[in-house]
Scaffold this active site. Structure first.
Site, PDB file in Angstrom:
ATOM      1  N   VAL A 329       8.068  54.493  64.583  1.00 57.31           N
ATOM      2  CA  VAL A 329       7.849  55.650  63.662  1.00 57.31           C
ATOM      3  C   VAL A 329       8.892  55.582  62.729  1.00 57.31           C
ATOM      4  O   VAL A 329       8.600  55.841  61.557  1.00 57.31           O
ATOM      5  CB  VAL A 329       8.198  57.042  64.571  1.00 57.31           C
ATOM      6  CG1 VAL A 329       7.889  58.391  63.561  1.00 57.31           C
ATOM      7  CG2 VAL A 329       7.089  57.311  65.727  1.00 57.31           C
ATOM      8  N   TYR A 330      10.030  55.294  63.121  1.00 55.83           N
ATOM      9  CA  TYR A 330      11.247  54.850  62.137  1.00 55.83           C
ATOM     10  C   TYR A 330      10.790  53.854  61.208  1.00 55.83           C
ATOM     11  O   TYR A 330      10.738  53.925  59.918  1.00 55.83           O
ATOM     12  CB  TYR A 330      12.349  54.564  62.914  1.00 55.83           C
ATOM     13  CG  TYR A 330      13.644  54.051  61.859  1.00 55.83           C
ATOM     14  CD1 TYR A 330      14.463  55.279  61.592  1.00 55.83           C
ATOM     15  CD2 TYR A 330      13.708  52.898  61.646  1.00 55.83           C
ATOM     16  CE1 TYR A 330      15.468  54.849  60.584  1.00 55.83           C
ATOM     17  CE2 TYR A 330      14.885  52.404  60.675  1.00 55.83           C
ATOM     18  CZ  TYR A 330      15.834  53.470  60.273  1.00 55.83           C
ATOM     19  OH  TYR A 330      16.771  52.805  59.457  1.00 55.83           O
ATOM     20  N   GLY A 331      10.421  52.874  61.721  1.00 51.85           N
ATOM     21  CA  GLY A 331       9.911  51.627  60.954  1.00 51.85           C
ATOM     22  C   GLY A 331       8.781  52.034  59.725  1.00 51.85           C
ATOM     23  O   GLY A 331       8.717  51.497  58.576  1.00 51.85           O
TER      24      GLY A 331
END
Length: 496
Positions: A329-331
């Site tokens: 999700v962060y990426g």
């Protein structure tokens, strides 16, 4: 119809023709003496006006005269006054940038060529390229780089105080950036969702500044006299909070020169199925939507400023499109932010707002360490750095950035190569074999750190200079060496 055409195209000529008509004595004929008197007055006025223009030309200097003359056509109606002034300012910036680059290349070529020639002569003119020639060539590169570093130092100190807004700046890298800007003499606004965290950070940074000021020299005190830090609570996911932040910044600082979208969250390293809906929403809202809202708010303010401003969005894992397992999700938010950045750079090409990226690499913060395993921490020993170290590298580059679309990176290729080569020396640098932290707390680190951070060192300036010009320095040095050696010993290079 012909008369009307002349009125529109030749207003000054028509005015001179009507000069001889007396509005009071309409229909009466002027005497020859009256007409001659009026012609004499008109000629005297033209002579005085011509003399005034010459004096103005001498007083304004060549460049100002060229602007008022050569570029003066824009004032006839082709451009508005603001557009004219903006184009002149842009032209001056282009000429200044070209002059600086040419000066760097000339200095590099001259110093390299001179030292190489001296070394060649000292070697007895032997056509065999002995070590003295190459040592001299290396000396030319060093001298050229040091001269370029002095130019960087001058640019840095000429920059003057900056007005800076940093989101997510009450801890980690954000707070380190705020402290570094503050110790550079800038005026900083720190933000966070928590008003208590903002108040604590402001007090802490003010205390850091007072401690530095108490032990600083007179020149350093003068530089820090404009430094200021204030704060406001802001949730970057809420448009009304972002608008309140931009209004607060303009009210407190008068303008915004640099806006850094540093607010971000990760929620740890784990598979996607272990993330809750709330976790996913918060990561996407903070990292992507928050950066978009803040970029729009900053652009709205800066586009109305005469000197514009610069906006930095923070890169992270996944920005280049590579896979980020356990932080999917962060990426994805960082990859989307990079696409947004590329699009908005093209949108703002004709504005005075610069949009850039800043890549801090891997920094020892809660964002990175949350959920990290012992294996992760062993890798952190090799490639990670403290927030203060990264901020020390990024801030000077952010303060003097020009144009738009620039990338300010901490993990440059030379740093990565150095980390790999010295990896065996970096074991146990931050964590032991059990993953326990070995580095000091922030307060203890700052005692020995802040005292030496009131000025930009020559080594930092050399690093900034060589990042952008080392290829040019190397290639010009090789060309200069080839020309000198070829002209001195042509027989030693068959076929040339």
């Amino acid at each position: 119809m012909t008369t009307l055409t002349k009125i529109q195209v030749y207003p000054q000529v028509l005015e001179h023709r009507l000069f001889f008509r007396d509005p009071i004595r309409v229909g009466s004929r002027l005497t020859c003496r009256e007409r001659n008197n009026r012609v004499s007055v008109h000629r005297c006025e033209k002579k005085v006006e011509r003399k005034r223009k010459v004096e103005k030309f001498k007083g304004n200097g060549l460049w100002d005269s060229l602007k008022s003359g050569f570029l003066g056509f824009s004032k006839l109606g082709f451009l508005s006054k603001d557009e004219y002034n903006q184009k002149v300012e842009n032209l001056e910036m282009v000429f200044s940038s070209i002059a600086v680059q040419i000066a760097r290349y000339i200095v590099t070529m001259t110093s390299t060529g001179a030292i190489l020639l001296i070394g060649f002569q000292l070697s007895g003119g032997d056509s065999s390229m002995n070590s003295l020639v190459w040592y001299s060539w290396l000396g030319g590169i060093i001298i050229g780089t040091m001269t370029g570093a002095n130019m960087v130092l001058e640019d840095h100190y000429r920059a003057g105080p900056r007005n800076v807004v940093i989101t997510g700046s009450t801890r980690g890298l954000g707070k380190a950036l705020a402290r570094e800007f503050l110790l550079s003499g800038d005026r900083v606004i720190v933000t966070s969702r928590s008003s208590e965290s903002v108040d604590m950070t402001v007090k802490e940074l003010e205390q850091n500044l007072k401690e530095i000021m108490s032990n600083a020299s007179e020149s350093a005190k003068k530089k820090l006299s404009d430094a200021k830090v204030v704060g406001i609570a802001c949730d970057v996911c809420k448009p009304e909070d972002v608008e309140k932040l931009s209004n607060f910044a303009v009210k407190e600082l008068g303008s915004i020169n640099i806006w850094i979208n540093n607010a971000g969250t990760n929620k740890g390293f784990r598979p996607l199925l272990e993330f809750t809906e709330e976790d996913i929403t918060q990561i996407v809202s903070t990292n992507l939507i928050g950066s978009i809202l803040c970029t729009r708010g900053a652009m709205d303010v800066m586009s109305r400023q005469h000197n514009g401003g610069h906006i930095f969005n923070m890169d992270g894992a996944g920005s280049g499109g590579s896979s980020t397992p356990l932080t999917a999700v962060y990426g994805s938010t960082k990859c989307g932010l990079r696409q947004f950045h590329g699009s908005i750079v093209k949108e703002s090409q004709k504005t005075n707002v610069g949009l850039h990226t800043a890549s801090p690499g891997m920094v020892l913060t809660e964002l990175l360490l949350s959920g990290s395993s012992i294996k992760n921490k062993q890798m952190f020993n090799i490639i990670c750095e403290l927030p203060e170290t990264v901020a020390r590298t990024l801030v000077p580059r952010m303060r003097v950035v020009k144009g738009s679309g620039k990338a300010v990176n901490y993990l440059t290729p030379p740093r990565i190569l150095l980390a790999i080569v010295t990896s065996w020396l970096r074991r146990g640098r931050w964590f032991d074999d059990q993953g326990r932290a070995l580095y000091a707390a922030e307060a203890d680190r700052l005692r020995n750190w802040a005292e030496n951070r009131t000025r930009l060192s020559l080594t930092d300036a050399m690093e900034m200079y060589t990042e952008n010009t080392w290829v040019s320095v190397f290639s010009l040095s090789v060309v200069c060496a080839f020309i000198i050696l070829q002209s001195t010993t042509p027989s030693s290079f068959p076929g040339t």
